[in-house]
Design an enzyme around this catalytic site. Structure first.
Site, mmCIF file in Angstrom:
data_model
loop_
_atom_site.group_PDB
_atom_site.id
_atom_site.type_symbol
_atom_site.label_atom_id
_atom_site.label_comp_id
_atom_site.label_asym_id
_atom_site.label_seq_id
_atom_site.Cartn_x
_atom_site.Cartn_y
_atom_site.Cartn_z
ATOM 1 N N TYR A 176 0.823 -1.217 0.000
ATOM 2 C CA TYR A 176 0.000 0.000 0.000
ATOM 3 C C TYR A 176 0.854 1.262 0.000
ATOM 4 O O TYR A 176 0.499 2.263 -0.622
ATOM 5 C CB TYR A 176 -0.988 -0.006 1.169
ATOM 6 C CG TYR A 176 -2.243 -0.771 0.802
ATOM 7 C CD1 TYR A 176 -3.214 -0.184 0.001
ATOM 8 C CD2 TYR A 176 -2.424 -2.080 1.202
ATOM 9 C CE1 TYR A 176 -4.347 -0.877 -0.386
ATOM 10 C CE2 TYR A 176 -3.547 -2.794 0.822
ATOM 11 C CZ TYR A 176 -4.506 -2.177 0.033
ATOM 12 O OH TYR A 176 -5.613 -2.873 -0.364
ATOM 13 N N CYS B 128 -0.604 2.200 16.479
ATOM 14 C CA CYS B 128 -1.582 3.177 16.955
ATOM 15 C C CYS B 128 -1.113 3.769 18.292
ATOM 16 O O CYS B 128 -0.693 3.020 19.179
ATOM 17 C CB CYS B 128 -2.918 2.462 17.127
ATOM 18 S SG CYS B 128 -4.175 3.404 17.989
ATOM 19 N N HIS C 294 -14.492 3.395 -1.854
ATOM 20 C CA HIS C 294 -13.528 2.421 -1.332
ATOM 21 C C HIS C 294 -12.456 3.058 -0.448
ATOM 22 O O HIS C 294 -11.370 2.508 -0.295
ATOM 23 C CB HIS C 294 -12.889 1.645 -2.500
ATOM 24 C CG HIS C 294 -13.860 0.746 -3.201
ATOM 25 N ND1 HIS C 294 -13.621 0.171 -4.418
ATOM 26 C CD2 HIS C 294 -15.096 0.321 -2.844
ATOM 27 C CE1 HIS C 294 -14.665 -0.568 -4.786
ATOM 28 N NE2 HIS C 294 -15.573 -0.482 -3.849
ATOM 29 N N GLY D 91 -13.752 3.614 -16.929
ATOM 30 C CA GLY D 91 -12.562 2.861 -16.519
ATOM 31 C C GLY D 91 -12.786 1.913 -15.357
ATOM 32 O O GLY D 91 -11.949 1.815 -14.465
ATOM 33 N N THR D 92 -13.907 1.234 -15.378
ATOM 34 C CA THR D 92 -14.112 0.219 -14.337
ATOM 35 C C THR D 92 -14.495 -1.112 -14.987
ATOM 36 O O THR D 92 -15.236 -1.142 -15.973
ATOM 37 C CB THR D 92 -15.161 0.658 -13.282
ATOM 38 O OG1 THR D 92 -15.438 -0.444 -12.413
ATOM 39 C CG2 THR D 92 -16.444 1.181 -13.882
ATOM 40 N N SER D 93 -13.953 -2.187 -14.418
ATOM 41 C CA SER D 93 -14.223 -3.507 -14.980
ATOM 42 C C SER D 93 -15.647 -3.957 -14.670
ATOM 43 O O SER D 93 -16.144 -4.901 -15.279
ATOM 44 C CB SER D 93 -13.218 -4.519 -14.418
ATOM 45 O OG SER D 93 -13.277 -4.516 -13.014
ATOM 46 N N ALA E 79 -9.976 6.587 -21.218
ATOM 47 C CA ALA E 79 -10.805 7.546 -20.473
ATOM 48 C C ALA E 79 -10.508 8.991 -20.867
ATOM 49 O O ALA E 79 -11.437 9.781 -21.099
ATOM 50 C CB ALA E 79 -10.579 7.343 -18.976
ATOM 51 N N VAL F 51 -8.835 4.977 -4.686
ATOM 52 C CA VAL F 51 -8.402 5.394 -3.352
ATOM 53 C C VAL F 51 -7.344 6.491 -3.450
ATOM 54 O O VAL F 51 -6.720 6.836 -2.462
ATOM 55 C CB VAL F 51 -7.892 4.175 -2.547
ATOM 56 C CG1 VAL F 51 -9.041 3.217 -2.250
ATOM 57 C CG2 VAL F 51 -6.774 3.424 -3.286
HETATM 58 N N1 APR Z 1 -9.138 4.277 -19.740
HETATM 59 C C1 APR Z 1 -10.267 3.665 -19.323
HETATM 60 N N2 APR Z 1 -10.290 2.438 -18.802
HETATM 61 C C2 APR Z 1 -9.127 1.782 -18.691
HETATM 62 C C3 APR Z 1 -7.898 2.352 -19.101
HETATM 63 C C4 APR Z 1 -7.934 3.661 -19.657
HETATM 64 N N3 APR Z 1 -6.845 4.275 -20.071
HETATM 65 N N4 APR Z 1 -6.923 1.440 -18.858
HETATM 66 C C5 APR Z 1 -7.511 0.365 -18.321
HETATM 67 N N5 APR Z 1 -8.837 0.565 -18.222
HETATM 68 C C6 APR Z 1 -9.880 -0.333 -17.716
HETATM 69 C C7 APR Z 1 -9.576 -1.800 -17.818
HETATM 70 O O1 APR Z 1 -9.915 -2.296 -19.115
HETATM 71 C C8 APR Z 1 -10.480 -2.377 -16.730
HETATM 72 O O2 APR Z 1 -11.766 -2.663 -17.237
HETATM 73 O O3 APR Z 1 -10.003 -0.088 -16.336
HETATM 74 C C9 APR Z 1 -10.607 -1.213 -15.733
HETATM 75 C C10 APR Z 1 -9.911 -1.430 -14.411
HETATM 76 O O4 APR Z 1 -10.528 -2.486 -13.771
HETATM 77 P P1 APR Z 1 -10.172 -2.845 -12.248
HETATM 78 O O5 APR Z 1 -8.686 -2.866 -12.067
HETATM 79 O O6 APR Z 1 -10.971 -4.040 -11.908
HETATM 80 O O7 APR Z 1 -10.635 -1.579 -11.448
HETATM 81 P P2 APR Z 1 -12.026 -1.249 -10.824
HETATM 82 O O8 APR Z 1 -13.135 -1.583 -11.749
HETATM 83 O O9 APR Z 1 -11.892 0.149 -10.325
HETATM 84 O O10 APR Z 1 -12.046 -2.237 -9.606
HETATM 85 C C11 APR Z 1 -12.979 -2.042 -8.635
HETATM 86 O O11 APR Z 1 -11.878 -3.469 -7.098
HETATM 87 O O12 APR Z 1 -9.760 -4.049 -6.626
HETATM 88 C C12 APR Z 1 -10.877 -3.440 -6.135
HETATM 89 O O13 APR Z 1 -11.215 -1.717 -4.583
HETATM 90 C C13 APR Z 1 -10.594 -2.022 -5.788
HETATM 91 O O14 APR Z 1 -11.664 -0.034 -6.471
HETATM 92 C C14 APR Z 1 -11.229 -1.269 -6.918
HETATM 93 C C15 APR Z 1 -12.375 -2.186 -7.282
#
Ligand code: APR
Length: 250
Positions: free
Chosen positions: A66, A154, A118, A194-196, A237, A102
């Site tokens: 971290y 702590c 998160h 940009g989220t999976s 993005a 985060v």
């Molecule tokens: N622009 C947009 N999207 C992108 C880019 C980019 N340049 N590069 C990568 N990505 C996409 C990937 O294709 C993927 O779908 O960003 C996504 C990232 O996915 P994760 O790493 O799973 O992130 P996230 O969806 O934020 O995960 C959710 O899971 O690990 C935990 O708490 C953590 O907040 C996180 C949560």
């Protein structure tokens, strides 16, 4: 890529939600959770390090990881996506930014009132009693490739200090989740950037917006299946958000 339906929705919306994930910070050099880790972390899976079990099993490995991520964030700058999202606030009647990230790159780009689902890398607290840890963390001393670091203790109970993030298996902060749900259910347009979409309950937000008849668009360079009523804008993005803004409000 035809941006027209989303450009139209942006111009007409009274309340826009931008919901971001790790991909929104990828162009700032922050690895996503799906990227292979390098260096000391190469043999670990990020999704396995981000758990209470990992911290308890090996506190210095987990805290070191971290701290390595926090160092990357301190060195990073907001990218074109963060900038476009901050600018969007000036063009629409109401904007709510909800992030799973985060880091503080949305705030540093100028977004206000960001809902952090998160938690934050910058808000460590005691693992045992929950007291916030306010002493400075020695970021400058952190090794480039990362290293094991014994977590601080702590001041109140001598418990280990843990990162102020939500680990897999932990509940989301209640107030933030309630505010996010409320925004998703009340908006007319939700941009999921940009989220999976694999991590629940956060991934529920675009579905809730769709159920409440909002327009929903996913922005991601990697194509994945989305609900039949949702749009998919394939691209990074930064480029897609900048293009949307330019076309909607030029
Ligand atoms: N622009 C947009 N999207 C992108 C880019 C980019 N340049 N590069 C990568 N990505 C996409 C990937 O294709 C993927 O779908 O960003 C996504 C990232 O996915 P994760 O790493 O799973 O992130 P996230 O969806 O934020 O995960 C959710 O899971 O690990 C935990 O708490 C953590 O907040 C996180 C949560």
């Amino acid at each position: 890529m035809d941006l027209t339906p989303i450009v139209t929705a942006l111009r007409q919306a009274q309340h826009v939600v931008v919901f971001t994930g790790a991909g929104a910070s990828a162009e700032s050099g922050i690895p996503t959770f799906r990227d292979a880790l390098s260096g000391l972390w190469a043999r670990f899976d990020a999704t396995k390090l981000a758990t209470a079990e990992a911290f308890r099993a090996d506190p210095s490995l987990c805290w070191g990881w971290y701290e390595w991520r926090r160092r990357k964030v301190l060195q990073a700058q907001p990218n074109a996506a963060h900038q476009a999202i901050a600018q969007l606030a000036r063009h629409v009647p109401r904007l709510t930014v909800i992030t799973q990230n985060v880091d503080d790159l949305h705030e540093r780009a100028g977004s206000a009132g960001v809902i952090h689902l998160h938690g934050s890398l910058h808000a460590p607290r005691c693992l045992d009693c929950g007291q916030p840890y306010r002493a400075a963390l020695p970021s400058a001393a952190l090794a480039e490739g990362g290293c094991r670091i014994e977590p601080p203790r702590c001041a109140a109970c001598q418990g280990y200090v843990r990162p102020g993030v939500v680990w897999f298996g932990e509940p989301l902060p209640e107030a933030q989740w309630a505010a996010a749900l409320d925004a998703a259910q009340g908006c007319d347009l939700l941009l999921s950037v940009g989220t999976s979409g694999l991590v629940y309950p956060a991934a529920e937000l675009p579905l809730q917006a769709l159920r409440c008849r909002a327009t929903v668009a996913h922005i991601n360079p990697q194509r994945f299946a989305v609900s039949a009523q949702a749009y998919f804008l394939q691209g990074a993005a930064g480029a897609v958000m900048a293009a949307l803004l330019a076309q909607a409000f030029a």
